[in-house]
Design a protein around this motif. Sequence first.
Motif, short mmCIF file in Angstrom:
data_model
loop_
_atom_site.label_atom_id
_atom_site.label_comp_id
_atom_site.label_asym_id
_atom_site.label_seq_id
_atom_site.Cartn_x
_atom_site.Cartn_y
_atom_site.Cartn_z
N LYS A 20 0.83 -1.21 0.00
CA LYS A 20 0.00 0.00 0.00
C LYS A 20 0.87 1.26 0.00
O LYS A 20 0.58 2.22 -0.72
CB LYS A 20 -0.94 0.00 1.19
CG LYS A 20 -2.06 -1.02 1.05
CD LYS A 20 -2.99 -1.01 2.24
CE LYS A 20 -4.10 -2.02 2.04
NZ LYS A 20 -5.06 -2.02 3.16
N LYS A 21 1.95 1.24 0.78
CA LYS A 21 2.85 2.40 0.85
C LYS A 21 3.52 2.63 -0.51
O LYS A 21 3.58 3.76 -1.00
CB LYS A 21 3.91 2.18 1.93
CG LYS A 21 4.86 3.34 2.10
CD LYS A 21 5.85 3.07 3.24
CE LYS A 21 6.83 4.21 3.38
NZ LYS A 21 7.84 3.93 4.42
N ALA A 22 4.02 1.56 -1.11
CA ALA A 22 4.68 1.68 -2.42
C ALA A 22 3.71 2.18 -3.47
O ALA A 22 4.06 3.04 -4.29
CB ALA A 22 5.27 0.33 -2.83
N SER A 23 2.49 1.68 -3.46
CA SER A 23 1.49 2.11 -4.44
C SER A 23 1.19 3.59 -4.29
O SER A 23 1.10 4.32 -5.27
CB SER A 23 0.20 1.31 -4.26
OG SER A 23 0.43 -0.04 -4.52
N LYS A 24 1.04 4.03 -3.05
CA LYS A 24 0.76 5.45 -2.79
C LYS A 24 1.89 6.33 -3.31
O LYS A 24 1.65 7.37 -3.91
CB LYS A 24 0.55 5.67 -1.30
CG LYS A 24 0.12 7.07 -0.95
CD LYS A 24 -0.18 7.20 0.53
CE LYS A 24 -0.63 8.62 0.84
NZ LYS A 24 -0.94 8.79 2.26
N GLN A 25 3.13 5.88 -3.11
CA GLN A 25 4.28 6.66 -3.57
C GLN A 25 4.32 6.78 -5.09
O GLN A 25 4.88 7.73 -5.63
CB GLN A 25 5.58 6.04 -3.05
CG GLN A 25 5.73 6.22 -1.56
CD GLN A 25 6.89 5.41 -0.99
OE1 GLN A 25 7.34 4.44 -1.56
NE2 GLN A 25 7.36 5.82 0.18
N MET A 26 3.72 5.81 -5.78
CA MET A 26 3.69 5.84 -7.24
C MET A 26 2.40 6.44 -7.78
O MET A 26 2.19 6.51 -8.98
CB MET A 26 3.87 4.43 -7.81
CG MET A 26 5.24 3.85 -7.54
SD MET A 26 5.50 2.25 -8.31
CE MET A 26 4.27 1.23 -7.51
N GLY A 27 1.51 6.87 -6.89
CA GLY A 27 0.25 7.45 -7.31
C GLY A 27 -0.76 6.42 -7.78
O GLY A 27 -1.62 6.73 -8.60
#
Length: 160
Positions: A20-27
């Motif tokens: 979830k954190k990685a996805s958020k960082q990539m938009g």
Amino acid sequence: MLFRSRIDASDADAVRVATKKASKQMGLQAVVGKALDTTERRTALLEKAINDLRPSAMYIPAMDDSHPERMEAFGVSQSFSVAVDTVLVYQTATSGLDFRPTHFVDIAEQMPTKLKALSAFKDSGRKDLTAEMAHAYAHYWGRYHEFSEVEAFEIIKGKP
């Protein structure tokens, strides 16, 4: 949108949080957990996403990937690819030797974002999700695009 279904790890909760954190960082919007716990749910969610979002491109794991989850993702995604103009497959650490990309995208400008997203997995113990491996893959395929850092794709359908 990023789909992550089965997480077969002793630290599954930490992997879900990292995803979830990685996805958020990539938009991106991440869908993980029970919403994806059966093939039927994964298929229904993918169909809904394609119908609602009407994407012009779909990125799916390589067809020769040996990981069961990615093998299923390839098969399920193929059944919905008729609604998408362009279908590209990407390499993972479990892709086989039959991955033969013909489309190379310079990602030098996006590499810092990719590395920041991968940093969410630093405690997972996954050697394939390290900055070193991201650079290694990007440089390896860069020989086909002016020796820059690139992502390599096989074109299954359409034009990128």
